[in-house]
Design an enzyme around this catalytic site. Structure first.
Site, PDB file in Angstrom:
ATOM      1  N   HIS A  88      44.592  39.755 -36.843  1.00 39.52           N
ATOM      2  CA  HIS A  88      43.980  41.078 -36.837  1.00 39.52           C
ATOM      3  C   HIS A  88      45.033  42.174 -36.672  1.00 39.52           C
ATOM      4  O   HIS A  88      44.913  43.254 -37.249  1.00 39.52           O
ATOM      5  CB  HIS A  88      42.951  41.149 -35.705  1.00 39.52           C
ATOM      6  N   HIS A  96      34.538  45.737 -38.244  1.00 35.44           N
ATOM      7  CA  HIS A  96      34.170  45.288 -36.900  1.00 35.44           C
ATOM      8  C   HIS A  96      33.164  44.153 -37.059  1.00 35.44           C
ATOM      9  O   HIS A  96      32.063  44.179 -36.511  1.00 35.44           O
ATOM     10  CB  HIS A  96      33.613  46.443 -36.059  1.00 35.44           C
TER      11      HIS A  96
END
Length: 719
Positions: free
Chosen positions: A47, A93
């Site tokens: 990420h 998200h």
């Protein structure tokens, strides 16, 4: 507090492979502390480090005369003239929203807004692109309701209009929904703020809300597949407070006016760790932090927890020391924490202290500059099988199948939960085509769209990647906006599987080719990998967010048709049904190739539409559902019927690319046909708008009946 011993199990729990841990031992020259292990885990996960995608992201076109700042900062910055810039980015998200839909989606909105105002821009628009599993899946309703409420709850309270987006449903997202959040803001070109620290001995200042234990390990969680332990991951989801964020924005923008800010970085993924490392790395400086000075809201927090917390509404800043008192007064006024928690240092060190005890002492550059970078094995997606025969169907039945599906039904149920008019500059809100926001105090406007067709990308990643950019280009041109630049949100499965990595590589190749040909460079973005549950991957979903400019003196092209308007199609129709919406919704089939995208034709058609805006009453591009769905949506939005001459399935429902549907008067149609002929472009009259019925090839149904179906089906499926 005793720290746990480093073990193979603990290393694995931090998302680090054995060879990555060996690399850490080489860098540090000893066994890391528990806090250091957490810091490496945060900075080296997928990420934050982009370790599987960096090689391919570097191939994307990111520059152009309009680009002020490309990828690498909090958001991209593009010049819109007159000393003004638009600042924008899209981020995922996904994992948090699946675990805890409301807070996951809400904090996704909060994070992307911070990325924009960290650069010195006031947010003016938001969008979201949402992908869910089948409506019949037991978790889908909960996810849809929670995510939509979270987006609305945060965005509405913060006070930014949601002007566009998309929602889709497909079985491949049953175990892993996608929540892609976009935000854009306006700034002065001479007042853009960056994250690179400068100067030795400068105060490092913590701004905003207090630090808690929410979100600890969130970035690492977002870099892993899901399995049946998913409920255990709930504590890794952050909790948002939009009213605090609103105050934080106002305080930051006020602070930036004082001249006190040297550099500023939002605390997003991996919190204090990532923000401090990025600021030091970009400025070629080290950073010392004294954690006992960090404002906390929970007792006995450890160094590990403080460094990895993803509590929301926080910023890190390097400050001009002579302006400390003035800066603190701004944050006191807004009732927000302001604490000097460390300083920049000359050495390449990331030194973390707590109550005089060293908790971490690492070479700072190693945390970002020498993070692992992989050239993952990949295999190209094999060519799609030829399309088997598609039976002809009653054209009205085909239309009903599309408009009763939550994929293509009206999305009013979603966007009516969002504030689309706050700030009073929204010129066009969600419904059909791009959203438009006026640039306050000028004659200019900005148009926004988010697009991708995942089933195309699955069948043919290169053409699917091109098509996502081309559709975004068309959506901007259809409202009369000149496309400026793009942000990409690349959602894929596990990159360690060569076929998944092949999808990623192919999509990047297609996207790169298209943004280059259409002068829409990628200026920001996000990669979300490991979107899998129990080994089942999502559809490859490289969402393209795009921004266009309607210049001062130009008018937007409308979406309202008039009684008696002619319907014209710009572009050639061959009736491509491979991977089409009709094939999926009516026949439950996913065969055939994605439609081919001719980028020269896309550009020529887009420029033609913009150049002849004064002749066009209303316009939309042709994409999912082809001519039938586009004509119905354009007519229904104006409360009118439509009569198309064609009645055959390929002409009505084919998804050939590069096409626009135009509504205009008879005289304007003659002028457009003449102009297109002179330019060597294909344009043809296909019917007319008006009346109270929808008729395709002589088969008709009352508009009122179809409109009720179109307007009610989404809520029935998910509410």
């Amino acid at each position: 507090m005793n720290e746990p011993a480093i073990s193979p199990e603990l290393i694995a729990a931090h998302g680090l492979k054995p060879d990555e841990y060996e690399r850490i031992l080489e860098i540090v020259g000893r066994e890391p502390t528990f806090t250091e292990l957490g810091i490496f885990s945060a900075m080296w996960n997928e990420h934050c480090s982009y370790k599987s995608s960096k090689k391919w992201l570097r191939t994307l076109p990111t520059s152009g005369p309009q680009v002020i700042c490309g990828p690498g900062e909090n958001a991209g910055v593009v010049d819109i003239g007159d000393g003004q810039a638009v600042v924008f980015k899209m981020e995922s998200h996904n994992h948090p929203s699946y675990i805890e839909p409301y807070q996951g989606a809400a904090t996704g909105v909060g994070g992307i807004l911070r990325d924009v105002f960290t650069m010195g821009a006031r947010p003016v628009a938001a969008m979201n692109a949402l992908s869910f599993g089948e409506p019949s899946h037991p978790k889908t309703r909960q996810l849809v309701n929670g995510v939509v409420e979270g987006i609305g709850g945060y965005g509405n309270c913060f006070g930014v209009p949601t002007v566009g987006g998309e929602v889709r449903f497909y079985a491949a997202y049953n175990g892993n929904c996608l929540v892609n959040a976009f935000a854009a803001g306006l700034a002065e070109t001479g007042k853009i703020f960056y994250s690179a620290a400068s100067g030795v001995g400068m105060p490092v200042v913590y701004l905003g809300a207090k630090t808690g234990r929410d979100g600890v390990g969130g970035a690492t969680m977002a870099s892993a597949e899901f399995d049946d332990t998913i409920e255990e991951k709930r504590p890794t989801v952050q909790v948002g407070d939009p009213f605090t964020e609103k105050r934080l924005m106002e305080a930051c923008l006020e602070l930036m006016e004082t001249g006190a800010v040297i550099s500023i970085q939002d605390m997003g993924a991996a919190g204090l760790t990532c923000s401090a490392v990025e600021m030091g790395d970009k400025g070629n400086l080290g950073v010392r932090l004294d954690l006992e000075k960090v404002p906390v809201r929970e007792e006995n927090m450890t160094a590990y927890e403080m460094m990895l917390s993803e509590s929301q509404e926080r910023m890190l800043m390097v400050l001009r020391p002579e302006l400390e008192a003035r800066a603190k007064a701004v944050f006191d006024k807004w009732d927000l924490d302001f604490a000097i928690v460390g300083e920049t240092i000359a050495e390449d060190r990331f030194l973390i202290m707590l109550d005089g005890e060293v908790k971490a002492d690492l070479p700072l550059k190693a945390l970002s500059g020498t993070a692992p970078e992989y050239d993952r094995p990949w295999v190209a997606t094999p060519p799609a099988e030829p399309l088997a025969d598609v039976p002809g169907i009653d054209p009205i039945d085909g239309l009903k199948a599309l408009i009763s599906s939550p994929n293509y039904a009206a999305k009013n149920w979603v966007f009516e939960q969002y504030d689309t008019m706050v700030m009073a500059d929204s010129a066009r809100t969600p419904g059909i085509g791009s959203g438009i926001v006026r640039v306050h105090g000028t004659g200019k406007a900005l148009a926004f769209t988010a697009d991708v067709t995942p089933r195309y990308v699955k069948a043919n990643p290169v053409e699917g990647g091109k098509q996502a950019v081309a559709e975004a280009y068309r959506n901007l041109c259809a409202v009369g906006a000149k496309p400026l630049a793009t942000t990409d949100n690349l959602n894929f499965g596990n990159p360690e599987k060569p076929e998944i990595m092949g999808q990623f590589v192919g999509a990047i190749q297609g996207i790169g080719e298209a943004v280059s040909a259409l002068d829409m460079p990628i200026v920001s973005g996000n990669v979300s990998l490991y979107n899998e549950t129990d080994g089942a991957a999502i559809l490859p979903t490289p969402t393209i967010g795009a921004v266009g400019l309607i210049a001062d003196g130009e008018t937007a092209i409308g979406t309202r048709v008039q009684e008696g308007d002619l319907a014209l199609v710009l572009g050639e129709t061959t009736g491509h049904l491979g991977q089409s919406a009709l094939l999926s919704e009516v026949f439950n089939r996913t065969d055939g190739d994605a439609p081919h995208v001719d980028l020269d034709i896309e550009r020529a058609h887009g420029e033609f539409i913009r150049a002849h805006r004064d002749l066009i009453g209303a316009c939309t591009d042709l994409s999912d559902g082809g001519l039938a769905l586009a004509a119905f949506e354009l007519a229904e939005g104006s409360g009118l019927g439509v009569q198309l001459e064609a009645g055959d399935t390929p002409t009505l429902f084919g998804e050939d690319q590069g096409r626009y549907l135009i509504a205009c008067s008879f005289d304007a149609a003659e002028a457009l046909v003449t102009a297109a002929g002179a330019a060597g472009l294909t344009i043809a009259a296909v019917g007319k708008f008006g009346g109270d019925a929808v008729s395709f090839g002589g088969v008709s149904a009352p508009l009122a009946e179809l409109s009720t179906l179109y307007r009610s089906s989404f809520a029935q499926a998910v509410a």
